[in-house]
Design an enzyme around this catalytic site. Structure first.
Site, short mmCIF file in Angstrom:
data_model
loop_
_atom_site.label_atom_id
_atom_site.label_comp_id
_atom_site.label_asym_id
_atom_site.label_seq_id
_atom_site.Cartn_x
_atom_site.Cartn_y
_atom_site.Cartn_z
N ASN A 64 2.52 -0.70 -7.21
CA ASN A 64 1.75 0.27 -6.44
C ASN A 64 0.92 1.11 -7.41
O ASN A 64 1.03 0.97 -8.62
CB ASN A 64 2.70 1.16 -5.63
CG ASN A 64 2.07 1.67 -4.35
OD1 ASN A 64 1.12 2.44 -4.39
ND2 ASN A 64 2.58 1.22 -3.20
N PRO A 121 0.83 -1.21 0.00
CA PRO A 121 0.00 0.00 0.00
C PRO A 121 0.86 1.26 0.00
O PRO A 121 2.00 1.25 0.43
CB PRO A 121 -0.81 -0.11 1.30
CG PRO A 121 0.06 -0.94 2.19
CD PRO A 121 0.77 -1.92 1.29
N CYS A 122 0.28 2.34 -0.51
CA CYS A 122 0.97 3.62 -0.58
C CYS A 122 0.74 4.38 0.72
O CYS A 122 -0.40 4.72 1.05
CB CYS A 122 0.45 4.43 -1.77
SG CYS A 122 1.30 5.97 -2.08
N GLN A 123 1.79 4.64 1.48
CA GLN A 123 1.66 5.33 2.75
C GLN A 123 2.72 6.43 2.85
O GLN A 123 3.83 6.29 2.35
CB GLN A 123 1.85 4.34 3.92
CG GLN A 123 0.79 3.24 3.95
CD GLN A 123 1.16 2.16 4.94
OE1 GLN A 123 2.16 1.50 4.81
NE2 GLN A 123 0.31 1.97 5.95
N HIS A 181 3.22 10.98 -4.81
CA HIS A 181 2.70 10.95 -3.45
C HIS A 181 3.59 11.75 -2.49
O HIS A 181 4.81 11.64 -2.54
CB HIS A 181 2.61 9.49 -2.99
CG HIS A 181 1.85 9.29 -1.72
ND1 HIS A 181 2.46 8.88 -0.56
CD2 HIS A 181 0.54 9.42 -1.43
CE1 HIS A 181 1.56 8.76 0.39
NE2 HIS A 181 0.39 9.09 -0.11
#
Length: 373
Positions: free
Chosen positions: A116, A75-77, A123
């Site tokens: 991703n 996941p993109c965090q 991001h």
């Protein structure tokens, strides 16, 4: 032996499947925490992936497992400023990539493949991607395909070179995604790695479907048609957005007049992933039907959402990856709801893209002197 893979943030195994389709990779360990995805994964691969990669117990398990390639659709965090400054000593223990980094540092796989969303490259104003590249290249000493070094010794790259679109890989879905591939510099050395191509493949020659019309299964069950009230709401919403100069709103992807239609990105959450992929599928006996799950009768415009099967075809699970001797063997375990099917397909990868990336990785390994079976 084939290259052994571990499948982290595994979902329903799309990355694993794409690699295994080449015949050069065999999965030996998986990790997924979503209970419904685990049910589907075990149903498809006869392996329970229910492991939490953030735990010390799982990291110990990986350390005790012989493997060659780490796969992860993480996941993109957002990374904290402390994380950017302190590397692995990041206090935000919830950052999944940090845990993957720790596994890489401890076990030194020959190769890494990460997937991703396309927004990863933008991001947090680019900080997330810079952190990932810095950790892989500088801290972990891996060669990332697409990265070079500037005159001051810093990694430089064009984020666009990591984004590839499913629509160029044999399926009619506009789905840009970020892909990162890397090889262990301590194992192979700079001289050998310098011989590798420094761009990921941007297409393949598959033509699984001519276009969306070739994929859609018209004459769908009535439950997939929109209620008249909901469709009217979408129409009003789009008109409001248009009056503001915005382009947001529902889309009928196969409306008459489109010569070669393709789908928009399907999403794990459903929602706009469905509303921006509506289908014109008029058939007798649908308009005005009252469904117990809908507050108003079905619409008279012949508009429906895509079916889970159509989403599965857009991702290459149905009609491609699980076809054996001409028979499609893909199915879900008993009791998986349509809601979960949409979520699992939307959260997964486009298998033909992954297969192409896996073939490219195999070619790279061959150039690095690995024996290819």
């Amino acid at each position: 032996m084939p290259f052994r893979t571990i499948d982290l943030c595994a979902g329903i195994g799309g990355i694993r499947k794409g690699f295994e389709m080449t015949g050069h990779y065999q999965n030996v360990l998986s990790a997924e925490i979503d209970r419904y995805a685990c049910l589907t994964y075990e149903h498809l691969y006869n392996e329970n992936p229910n492991n939490d990669l953030t735990t010390d117990a799982f990291k110990d398990l990986v350390a005790d497992t012989e493997y060659d390639v780490l796969l992860a659709g993480f996941p993109c965090q957002t990374f904290s400023r402390a994380g950017l400054e302190e590397g692995f000593n990041d206090e935000e223990k919830g950052i999944i990539f940090n845990h993957i980094s720790q596994i890489i540092e401890r076990t030194r796989p020959k190769g890494i493949f990460l997937e991703n969303v396309d927004n990863l490259i933008r991001h947090d104003n680019g900080n997330t991607m810079r952190t990932i590249i810095n950790r892989l290249e500088v801290e972990l000493n891996y060669k990332v395909i697409g990265v070079e070094y500037g005159i001051n010794g810093e990694p430089i790259y064009d984020g666009r070179n990591f984004v590839r679109n499913s629509k160029r890989f044999g399926v009619p879905q506009n789905r840009p995604r970020t892909y990162i591939m890397a090889f262990d510099r301590t194992r192979y050395g700079n001289d050998a790695l310098a011989l590798l191509p420094n761009l990921l493949p941007d297409h393949n020659d598959l033509h699984i479907y001519e276009d969306l019309n070739d994929l859609l299964e018209l004459g769908a069950d009535a439950r997939h048609y929109m209620s008249s009230g909901y469709l009217e709401t979408l129409v009003r919403h789009r008109e409001r957005e248009k009056s503001k100069g915005n382009g947001f709103g529902y889309i009928v992807v196969n409306r008459p007049g489109i010569e070669h239609p393709i789908a928009n990105t399907i999403l794990a959450t459903g929602g706009s992933g469905k509303e921006r992929n509506l289908v014109f599928d008029p058939q007798d006996g649908i308009a005005g039907v009252v469904m117990p799950t809908k507050t108003t009768p079905l619409n008279d415009q012949g508009i429906r959402v895509m079916t889970p099967r159509e989403w599965g075809k857009l991702q290459g699970f149905i009609g491609y990856a699980f076809v054996v001797n001409g028979e499609d063997t893909f199915n879900f375990p008993e009791g998986i709801s349509d809601c979960q099917k949409y979520k699992q397909f939307g959260n997964s990868v486009t298998i033909p893209v992954i297969e192409t990336m896996a073939e490219f990785m195999t070619e790279c390994f061959e150039m690095l002197g690995e024996e290819i079976i």
